[in-house]
Design an enzyme around this catalytic site. Sequence first.
Site, short mmCIF file in Angstrom:
data_model
loop_
_atom_site.label_atom_id
_atom_site.label_comp_id
_atom_site.label_asym_id
_atom_site.label_seq_id
_atom_site.Cartn_x
_atom_site.Cartn_y
_atom_site.Cartn_z
CG HIS A 128 10.68 8.02 -6.62
ND1 HIS A 128 10.88 8.33 -8.02
CD2 HIS A 128 10.13 7.02 -6.47
CE1 HIS A 128 10.84 7.09 -8.70
NE2 HIS A 128 10.34 6.39 -7.70
CD GLU B 224 -0.25 11.20 19.91
OE1 GLU B 224 -1.29 10.84 19.92
OE2 GLU B 224 0.72 10.71 20.76
CG HIS C 93 6.78 3.52 -5.73
ND1 HIS C 93 7.73 3.64 -4.67
CD2 HIS C 93 7.45 3.66 -6.94
CE1 HIS C 93 8.80 3.67 -5.26
NE2 HIS C 93 8.86 3.77 -6.58
#
EC number: 4.2.1.109
Length: 252
Positions: free
Chosen positions: A123, A150, A121
């Site tokens: 930020h 791409e 996770h």
Amino acid sequence: MTINGSDHNLDSEHLVRSEDPQHPANLICTLCRKFYTLGWRFSRRFEQVTGTGGGTSIRHGPHIYIAPSGVQKELMEPTDMFVMDFESKEYLRKPKSHKPSACTPLFMSSFTLRDAHCCIHTHSQWAVLITLLVERDFGPSAPFEIERIEQIKGIPKNYARDANGKVAYLGYFERLRIPIIENTAHEEDLTDSLQQAMNDYPDTYAVLVRRHGVYVWGDNVHKAKTQCESLDYIFQLAVEMHKLGLPWMPKD
């Protein structure tokens, strides 16, 4: 001695002590230091420090290894890890001086609903900006979508595997879709909406959180790391494209 004066249950020390660099307790520290150099942010309760925004967790056999809350990620040591039993969801090891990550129930969602073995996770500012641009231009319920880039070839297209057990990846002409959920005051309160997004987008390997960041998971640590870095590149590219008036989904 570890940072922040962590106390440990001696009976559980074997869970986090290993000379193997691929051991989950060592890998989490390596990932956090790597992400620290990328400038990703990690939120603590009352401050922000540069590092892996949000946290990292690895599922290894019957155990879940989780980075703690409130520890500077570039200084993290294996002995700072929380270890949970996957089946019972009980902690086998809890450093007394640290707090469990508020991300834990969201990590567990990826492990139980997606059979993932690593969840990251961040930020990332690019992830946050993407959630705001999508809300303004396409509405609050719209996902982030992009194609003919791409780098999307680094993202799996679904959970199906071929005869050799390999996952298929998105092609250049295919569309990457990532759902966006609304932020909440407390991280753990995101769990229900994250699980709903997983149900609504059964092929996704990531979920964006408005004004907050992104959760990314993978079949193993290497894939989760690669997908997280690929997505961060795509988010940054999409923000720059938007500045230039370039569409994320060409019409022709």
